[in-house]
Motif scaffolding. Sequence first.
Motif, PDB file in Angstrom:
ATOM      1  N   LEU A  70       0.803  -1.226   0.000  1.00  0.00           N
ATOM      2  CA  LEU A  70       0.000   0.000   0.000  1.00  0.00           C
ATOM      3  C   LEU A  70       0.838   1.279   0.000  1.00  0.00           C
ATOM      4  O   LEU A  70       0.316   2.364   0.262  1.00  0.00           O
ATOM      5  N   CYS A  71       2.134   1.164  -0.277  1.00  0.00           N
ATOM      6  CA  CYS A  71       2.991   2.354  -0.350  1.00  0.00           C
ATOM      7  C   CYS A  71       2.596   3.242  -1.540  1.00  0.00           C
ATOM      8  O   CYS A  71       2.158   2.750  -2.578  1.00  0.00           O
ATOM      9  N   TRP A  72       2.777   4.540  -1.366  1.00  0.00           N
ATOM     10  CA  TRP A  72       2.611   5.498  -2.459  1.00  0.00           C
ATOM     11  C   TRP A  72       4.004   5.896  -2.924  1.00  0.00           C
ATOM     12  O   TRP A  72       4.846   6.275  -2.106  1.00  0.00           O
ATOM     13  N   ILE A  73       4.241   5.793  -4.222  1.00  0.00           N
ATOM     14  CA  ILE A  73       5.573   6.047  -4.772  1.00  0.00           C
ATOM     15  C   ILE A  73       5.496   6.959  -5.989  1.00  0.00           C
ATOM     16  O   ILE A  73       4.426   7.144  -6.571  1.00  0.00           O
ATOM     17  N   SER A  74       6.646   7.512  -6.345  1.00  0.00           N
ATOM     18  CA  SER A  74       6.753   8.242  -7.611  1.00  0.00           C
ATOM     19  C   SER A  74       8.034   7.779  -8.292  1.00  0.00           C
ATOM     20  O   SER A  74       9.058   7.563  -7.642  1.00  0.00           O
ATOM     21  N   ASP A  75       7.930   7.580  -9.598  1.00  0.00           N
ATOM     22  CA  ASP A  75       9.087   7.138 -10.365  1.00  0.00           C
ATOM     23  C   ASP A  75      10.082   8.272 -10.508  1.00  0.00           C
ATOM     24  O   ASP A  75       9.704   9.457 -10.540  1.00  0.00           O
ATOM     25  N   VAL A  76      11.367   7.912 -10.581  1.00  0.00           N
ATOM     26  CA  VAL A  76      12.427   8.900 -10.786  1.00  0.00           C
ATOM     27  C   VAL A  76      13.302   8.459 -11.949  1.00  0.00           C
ATOM     28  O   VAL A  76      13.429   7.269 -12.239  1.00  0.00           O
ATOM     29  N   ALA A  77      13.884   9.454 -12.596  1.00  0.00           N
ATOM     30  CA  ALA A  77      14.753   9.213 -13.740  1.00  0.00           C
ATOM     31  C   ALA A  77      16.030  10.028 -13.577  1.00  0.00           C
ATOM     32  O   ALA A  77      16.078  10.996 -12.813  1.00  0.00           O
ATOM     33  N   CYS A  78      17.051   9.630 -14.305  1.00  0.00           N
ATOM     34  CA  CYS A  78      18.311  10.373 -14.319  1.00  0.00           C
ATOM     35  C   CYS A  78      18.036  11.786 -14.822  1.00  0.00           C
ATOM     36  O   CYS A  78      17.359  11.971 -15.836  1.00  0.00           O
ATOM     37  N   SER A  79      18.563  12.770 -14.124  1.00  0.00           N
ATOM     38  CA  SER A  79      18.312  14.160 -14.516  1.00  0.00           C
ATOM     39  C   SER A  79      19.084  14.564 -15.769  1.00  0.00           C
ATOM     40  O   SER A  79      18.758  15.558 -16.398  1.00  0.00           O
ATOM     41  N   ILE A  80      20.085  13.788 -16.172  1.00  0.00           N
ATOM     42  CA  ILE A  80      20.876  14.120 -17.360  1.00  0.00           C
ATOM     43  C   ILE A  80      20.270  13.522 -18.624  1.00  0.00           C
ATOM     44  O   ILE A  80      19.984  14.228 -19.588  1.00  0.00           O
ATOM     45  N   CYS A  81      20.039  12.193 -18.628  1.00  0.00           N
ATOM     46  CA  CYS A  81      19.581  11.536 -19.860  1.00  0.00           C
ATOM     47  C   CYS A  81      18.097  11.166 -19.843  1.00  0.00           C
ATOM     48  O   CYS A  81      17.541  10.809 -20.882  1.00  0.00           O
ATOM     49  N   GLY A  82      17.455  11.229 -18.677  1.00  0.00           N
ATOM     50  CA  GLY A  82      16.029  10.939 -18.593  1.00  0.00           C
ATOM     51  C   GLY A  82      15.664   9.474 -18.484  1.00  0.00           C
ATOM     52  O   GLY A  82      14.480   9.134 -18.423  1.00  0.00           O
ATOM     53  N   GLN A  83      16.660   8.590 -18.419  1.00  0.00           N
ATOM     54  CA  GLN A  83      16.362   7.167 -18.294  1.00  0.00           C
ATOM     55  C   GLN A  83      15.795   6.845 -16.911  1.00  0.00           C
ATOM     56  O   GLN A  83      16.241   7.394 -15.908  1.00  0.00           O
ATOM     57  N   ALA A  84      14.829   5.930 -16.870  1.00  0.00           N
ATOM     58  CA  ALA A  84      14.248   5.497 -15.598  1.00  0.00           C
ATOM     59  C   ALA A  84      15.356   4.971 -14.695  1.00  0.00           C
ATOM     60  O   ALA A  84      16.234   4.235 -15.138  1.00  0.00           O
ATOM     61  N   ALA A  85      15.330   5.381 -13.435  1.00  0.00           N
ATOM     62  CA  ALA A  85      16.360   4.956 -12.487  1.00  0.00           C
ATOM     63  C   ALA A  85      15.775   4.171 -11.319  1.00  0.00           C
ATOM     64  O   ALA A  85      16.436   3.307 -10.766  1.00  0.00           O
ATOM     65  N   GLY A  86      14.549   4.487 -10.923  1.00  0.00           N
ATOM     66  CA  GLY A  86      13.959   3.836  -9.760  1.00  0.00           C
ATOM     67  C   GLY A  86      12.721   4.575  -9.309  1.00  0.00           C
ATOM     68  O   GLY A  86      11.962   5.089 -10.122  1.00  0.00           O
ATOM     69  N   TYR A  87      12.559   4.679  -7.993  1.00  0.00           N
ATOM     70  CA  TYR A  87      11.389   5.359  -7.461  1.00  0.00           C
ATOM     71  C   TYR A  87      11.661   5.879  -6.050  1.00  0.00           C
ATOM     72  O   TYR A  87      12.598   5.468  -5.387  1.00  0.00           O
TER      73      TYR A  87
END
Length: 153
Positions: A70-87
């Motif tokens: 039941l966790c609420w999360i938001s995805d994160v990406a590399c700030s340079i290339c925009g590739q998905a990194a995690g959450y």
Amino acid sequence: MSQSNCFLHPSFQSKPVYELHCMHCENTVCLRGMKAILLADRSVELFSTDHPPLNSLKSVGKEYQTTKCLCWISDVACSICGQAAGYHVRVPCQSCLSSCNNGHFWMYHSDSVRSEERLDASGEHILVWAEIPPLSEDTVTHDNKLSYIECSR
């Protein structure tokens, strides 16, 4: 043991600290990483941190509730290339909080980052979580910018 880690469960004290780099562009996305497993699905290996470097990640998409807990999360990406990194776990659920956890709320997908063990101040030994300096004293995470904590106030 550093004072910042006196509340870290003993099972995490001897774990190495990792530097994490974006698999796609080599941007440093973490200087205080730990190998971890997903509490809601112990077959999933990942990395976690108590503090991502300032401006290394950006939120992408909307916050959502996971399908595993039941966790609420938001995805994160590399700030340079925009590739998905995690959450980023924005609101942890009671089940995850009551499980043995390392207190980290930033997660990195193992296949999105390249890891290397971080050395201690002497440069001769692998740094472990029992010995990592408190965030405010960790000179590796500081540059001439405001710290993440200062920007989050």
